[in-house]
Design a protein around this motif. Structure first.
Motif, PDB file in Angstrom:
ATOM      1  N   ILE A  98     -10.587 -27.310  16.775  1.00  0.00           N
ATOM      2  CA  ILE A  98      -9.624 -26.569  15.964  1.00  0.00           C
ATOM      3  C   ILE A  98      -8.196 -26.866  16.415  1.00  0.00           C
ATOM      4  N   GLY A 111      -3.643 -18.112  10.127  1.00  0.00           N
ATOM      5  CA  GLY A 111      -4.665 -17.909  11.135  1.00  0.00           C
ATOM      6  C   GLY A 111      -4.949 -16.432  11.322  1.00  0.00           C
ATOM      7  N   THR A 113      -7.093 -13.630  13.753  1.00  0.00           N
ATOM      8  CA  THR A 113      -7.898 -13.340  14.933  1.00  0.00           C
ATOM      9  C   THR A 113      -8.014 -11.842  15.107  1.00  0.00           C
ATOM     10  N   GLY A 140     -12.440 -22.858  10.519  1.00  0.00           N
ATOM     11  CA  GLY A 140     -12.251 -22.339  11.870  1.00  0.00           C
ATOM     12  C   GLY A 140     -13.563 -21.846  12.424  1.00  0.00           C
ATOM     13  N   LEU A 163      -9.964 -17.537  13.770  1.00  0.00           N
ATOM     14  CA  LEU A 163      -9.781 -18.099  15.109  1.00  0.00           C
ATOM     15  C   LEU A 163     -10.303 -17.135  16.167  1.00  0.00           C
ATOM     16  N   GLN A 167     -11.508 -20.350  20.749  1.00  0.00           N
ATOM     17  CA  GLN A 167     -10.770 -21.427  20.082  1.00  0.00           C
ATOM     18  C   GLN A 167      -9.294 -21.383  20.436  1.00  0.00           C
ATOM     19  N   LEU A 168      -8.732 -20.179  20.504  1.00  0.00           N
ATOM     20  CA  LEU A 168      -7.300 -20.041  20.781  1.00  0.00           C
ATOM     21  C   LEU A 168      -6.939 -20.493  22.190  1.00  0.00           C
TER      22      LEU A 168
END
Length: 452
Positions: A98, A111, A113, A140, A163, A167-168
């Motif tokens: 990603i 995005g 989250t 994502g 996300l 992934q972040l």
């Protein structure tokens, strides 16, 4: 990120297989690494062989990292393993699929989250933007990996990414519009501390510019505090009160309001939202804010929000049998998500919970279990911890243990009476018995549909 001649890809899951195909197509010599044996990887190992990608599997799977300056990690693995730390110290570039998507994408990115609500909010945003006529790509943490098509996505399109914290940790760029739904303890089996988990979430806005937007849940104290660290423009949303500011999405007198530049626009009444539960009011507010910032018209917002009934595996109605309603909430992989389902559905509830341990306390579900659950059915390694937490929280009802999902469904059928609700809301990950929560939810639904 500049691609190099050689790269190591660690963890051979769906997204990293797509990444490997992308890298190989561009002439990168890839070494694949996975803790699982080649035999257990099955078709994925066979595809690697067809691609000419060597596989290092088993106990020493991280050894190739010492010889590579470009390393891609599967999101869910701990990032503080000694081999990874050593690669980082010597200057190796460490990223994920990603992260490369964000680097390559020419289109604006939204995005999303949060500890809960990511999938619903991301899906809502995607549907609204499609209804607005925008060419929209959703990916994502959900859907198909975008790496193999990212270079073909035109600049006038829009990309919406769910996300995860994992992934972040592997990104070096932030989206143009970032949304944080909420933050509560989660994934503490992989993150070293709660502080590390929160810091991972902050990566969604850390690299934003003053021209970007950050949409935050004002009702969550941890999330609202992010505003003080943001360089971007902040929009707050709240289902409880007007959060203030020239730009905001909130509820006033049972109506969703959008304010931009101080000018207010009524959007819809709360009873027009088909998604059940107070938590979904927050998801709608987050999606409304993001979509208006992305240029969606009011008509598209209303069209989708008044028709959208939810995503699979999230408080999903399965069937009504002999007066008993059955719900699949397999996506509830944390106590906070189980709380949302228990809050939404009426008592009496026969609750099926348990699974693999993420290192999160189960005390948050105890008051609702005590208040609304008629019979609690537990399975998986976390069953003793959940039982201890709910007993400590005042639950006095029966607790049954199930060896597997089939037995859990049979016990639920036995315990439920007309007017009851049977709810699968595990509050745990699924990896003790299933590859993912989708497989767990699908198995539950097939068993329920088979009841006669």
């Amino acid at each position: 990120m500049k691609l190099q001649e050689r790269a190591a890809v660690v963890g051979i899951g769906i997204s990293n297989m797509a990444l490997i195909r992308y890298l190989v197509a561009r002439g990168v010599r890839v070494t694949a690494c996975d803790r699982t044996s080649a035999e257990k990887l099955g078709e994925r190992a066979a595809e690697l062989a067809r691609l000419g990608v060597p596989l290092v599997a088993g106990e020493g799977y991280l050894e190739p990292l010492a010889d590579h300056d470009l390393i891609f990690l599967t999101p869910g693995m701990p990032k503080h393993l000694p081999e990874i730390e050593a690669a980082r110290r010597r200057g190796a570039a460490i990223s994920g699929e990603i992260g490369l998507v964000l680097d390559l994408c020419r289109a604006p990115v939204i995005g999303v989250t949060g500890s809960a609500g990511k999938t619903t909010t991301t899906t809502l945003i995607g549907e609204i933007l499609r209804a607005a006529g925008r060419e929209t790509y959703v990916g994502g943490n959900i859907g198909k990996p975008l790496i193999e098509q990212v270079e073909a996505i035109p600049s006038e399109a829009v990309v919406v990414l769910e996300l995860s914290s994992f992934q972040l940790q592997l990104v070096h760029r932030s989206p143009h519009i970032a949304v944080v739904t909420n933050v509560s303890p989660n994934h503490l089996d992989v993150h070293a501390t709660m502080e590390e988990y929160v810091e991972a979430k902050k990566a969604i806005f850390r690299r934003q510019s003053p021209a970007d937007w950050l949409v935050l849940n004002a009702d969550d104290p941890t999330v609202r505090a992010f505003a003080a660290e943001a360089r971007s423009r902040v929009v707050l949303f709240s289902r409880r009160a007007d959060p203030g500011g020239r730009d905001a999405a909130f509820v006033r007198e049972d109506r969703v309001i959008w304010r931009r530049g101080g000018r207010e626009t009524p959007i819809l009444f709360l009873d027009e939202i088909r998604l059940p539960g107070l938590h979904n009011q927050e998801n709608v507010l987050a999606a409304v804010a993001a979509c208006f910032l992305a240029g969606a018209p009011l008509s598209a917002v209303r069209e989708v929000v008044t028709q959208f009934t939810g995503v699979e595996h999230r408080i999903e109605p399965v069937r009504v049998l002999d007066g008993v309603k059955w719900y699949n909430d397999s996506k509830a992989t944390s106590p906070a998500e189980a709380v949302a389902a228990l809050t939404t559905l009426p008592a009496p509830i026969v609750l099926i919970a348990g699974g693999s341990d993420k290192g999160i306390p189960f005390d948050p579900i105890a008051p609702l279990v005590a208040e609304k659950v008629k019979t609690l059915i537990l399975m998986g390694p976390t069953a003793p911890k959940i039982e201890e937490a709910v007993r400590r929280g005042g639950y006095a009802g029966p607790i049954r243990r199930a060896a597997d999902m089939a037995e859990a469904v049979a016990l639920a059928r036995e315990a439920a009476a007309p007017g009851d609700t049977v709810l699968l809301s595990p509050a745990c990950a699924s990896f003790d018995a299933y590859r993912n929560f989708e497989e767990r939810g699908s198995h539950f639904k097939s068993l329920v549909e088979a009841l006669s």
